[in-house]
Scaffold this active site. Structure first.
Site, PDB file in Angstrom:
ATOM      1  NE  ARG A 142      -8.387   2.627   7.219  1.00 44.66           N
ATOM      2  CZ  ARG A 142      -7.702   2.247   6.141  1.00 44.66           C
ATOM      3  NH1 ARG A 142      -6.585   2.853   5.828  1.00 44.66           N
ATOM      4  NH2 ARG A 142      -8.141   1.261   5.380  1.00 44.66           N
ATOM      5  CG  HIS A 190      -8.243   7.405   3.796  1.00 46.89           C
ATOM      6  ND1 HIS A 190      -7.562   6.434   3.090  1.00 46.89           N
ATOM      7  CD2 HIS A 190      -7.707   7.414   5.042  1.00 46.89           C
ATOM      8  CE1 HIS A 190      -6.652   5.878   3.890  1.00 46.89           C
ATOM      9  NE2 HIS A 190      -6.725   6.454   5.078  1.00 46.89           N
ATOM     10  CG  ASP A 226      -2.207  -0.784   1.016  1.00 43.16           C
ATOM     11  OD1 ASP A 226      -2.564  -1.048  -0.146  1.00 43.16           O
ATOM     12  OD2 ASP A 226      -2.853  -1.127   2.024  1.00 43.16           O
ATOM     13  NE  ARG A 260      -0.853   2.064   3.889  1.00 43.45           N
ATOM     14  CZ  ARG A 260      -1.252   3.120   3.180  1.00 43.45           C
ATOM     15  NH1 ARG A 260      -2.552   3.430   3.114  1.00 43.45           N
ATOM     16  NH2 ARG A 260      -0.382   3.860   2.520  1.00 43.45           N
ATOM     17  CB  CYS A 285      -4.963   7.138  -2.761  1.00 48.63           C
ATOM     18  SG  CYS A 285      -6.682   7.148  -2.292  1.00 48.63           S
TER      19      CYS A 285
HETATM   20  N1  ARG Z   1      -5.223   0.051   0.843  1.00 50.81           N
HETATM   21  C1  ARG Z   1      -4.982   1.367   1.359  1.00 50.81           C
HETATM   22  C2  ARG Z   1      -5.555   1.467   2.761  1.00 50.81           C
HETATM   23  O1  ARG Z   1      -6.591   0.907   2.998  1.00 50.81           O
HETATM   24  C3  ARG Z   1      -5.597   2.392   0.466  1.00 50.81           C
HETATM   25  C4  ARG Z   1      -5.296   3.795   0.889  1.00 50.81           C
HETATM   26  C5  ARG Z   1      -5.965   4.831   0.041  1.00 50.81           C
HETATM   27  N2  ARG Z   1      -5.481   6.125   0.345  1.00 50.81           N
HETATM   28  C6  ARG Z   1      -6.191   7.245   0.406  1.00 50.81           C
HETATM   29  N3  ARG Z   1      -5.562   8.370   0.571  1.00 50.81           N
HETATM   30  N4  ARG Z   1      -7.482   7.244   0.354  1.00 50.81           N
HETATM   31  O2  ARG Z   1      -4.977   2.091   3.624  1.00 50.81           O
END
Ligand code: ARG
Length: 285
Positions: A139, A168, A69, A94, A269
């Site tokens: 998040r 996000h 990611d 991550r 992203c």
């Molecule tokens: N797979 C990543 C996650 O879930 C995707 C992140 C997407 N990033 C964003 N800025 N929306 O963290």
């Protein structure tokens, strides 16, 4: 309508050399479905080339093996006036990316701040004029909003995301005017039902002229776009949003990142804005 002005931007990107979907931390990710890393790289390259053709500057951070990611550099920090607030990822998958981003900021001369609170950078923090719009619900935590307000000494508007597909803030709001005159309303676009009632009311009050996008365009990550004030890079699937942008005098340019959508990410992203200290870089083109 006056001509929209493009502003030169500086971005941080990460080539998706290790891209795959091997875990699931958002509803888009299905590890059972195959991914094509070469296609991801080719699509990403198109975005990179488009930025250069538009006159933007793009920096690169080395991809780390085992962190598929990392291509989504928007989550790697939040940068204003040469001050870089580092990330603290919510999910363990991550978390190993954070030191790499923090080291990159330090090595590249940013005034780097190591966060105490869980936050996913520009995925959840968007600069709209003087104000920072901050997402929470999935998040970044509310405490990170307070931390960001302290670090940047700016007003932070907390917005509650309620639809897990738009986890996000940058999947639910696009900032169209990265540079605005004092007191002017920055152009933004958003997906109303991604927010709770109070947040939606706050957006309506602050941005009465905003573009409201359809669920259809939101669901293809139409809002996950990058604008220089004139050129707006968007998904080719966001047909309605493309027309809305044209009506307002923007120049939509489509780049297809379908492979990266398998990881739940799109154009924005993959793009972290590096806002330098006043006087360095940037400016109208
Ligand atoms: N797979 C990543 C996650 O879930 C995707 C992140 C997407 N990033 C964003 N800025 N929306 O963290």
């Amino acid at each position: 309508m006056s001509e929209r002005i493009a502003h030169r931007r500086r971005y941080l990107m990460c080539r998706p050399e290790h891209f795959t979907v091997s875990y699931s931390i958002n509803p888009w990710m299905e590890p059972a479905n195959p991914t094509d890393t070469a296609l991801a790289v080719a699509q990403w390259q198109k975005l990179y080339d488009t930025y250069l053709e538009l006159g933007h500057q793009v920096e690169l951070i080395d991809p780390l093996p085992g962190y598929p990611d990392m291509v989504y550099t928007a989550n790697g920090g939040f940068v204003i006036d040469g001050v870089a607030y580092g990330p603290e990822f919510r999910y363990v998958e991550r978390q190993g990316e954070a030191p790499a981003f923090i080291d990159w900021f330090r090595d590249n001369g940013f005034d780097t701040r190591v966060p105490e609170e869980v936050n996913e950078g520009e995925g959840d923090f968007l600069l709209a004029g003087d104000v920072i719009l901050a997402g929470t619900g999935f998040r970044s935590t509310g405490d990170s909003h307070a931390e960001v307000a302290r670090i940047f000494d700016r007003e932070v508007v907390s917005l509650m995301l309620v639809d897990p597909r738009f986890y996000h803030l940058d999947t639910a709001i696009a900032i169209l005017d990265p540079v605005v005159e004092d007191g002017a309303e920055p152009g933004i676009a958003y997906l109303p039902h991604a927010f709770d009632d109070a947040s939606r009311a706050e957006l309506e009050r602050r941005f009465p002229s905003a573009i409201l996008v359809s669920d259809e365009d939101g669901a293809v990550f139409g809002l996950n776009s990058a604008s220089d004030g004139r050129n707006v890079i968007i998904s080719p699937r966001a047909k309605g949003f493309e027309a809305q942008l044209r009506e307002r005098g923007y120049n939509p340019i489509t780049v297809d990142l379908s492979e990266l959508l398998l990881g739940g990410g799109g154009i924005k992203c993959c793009t972290l804005e590096l806002r330098s200290a006043a006087g360095e870089h940037g400016g109208a083109q």
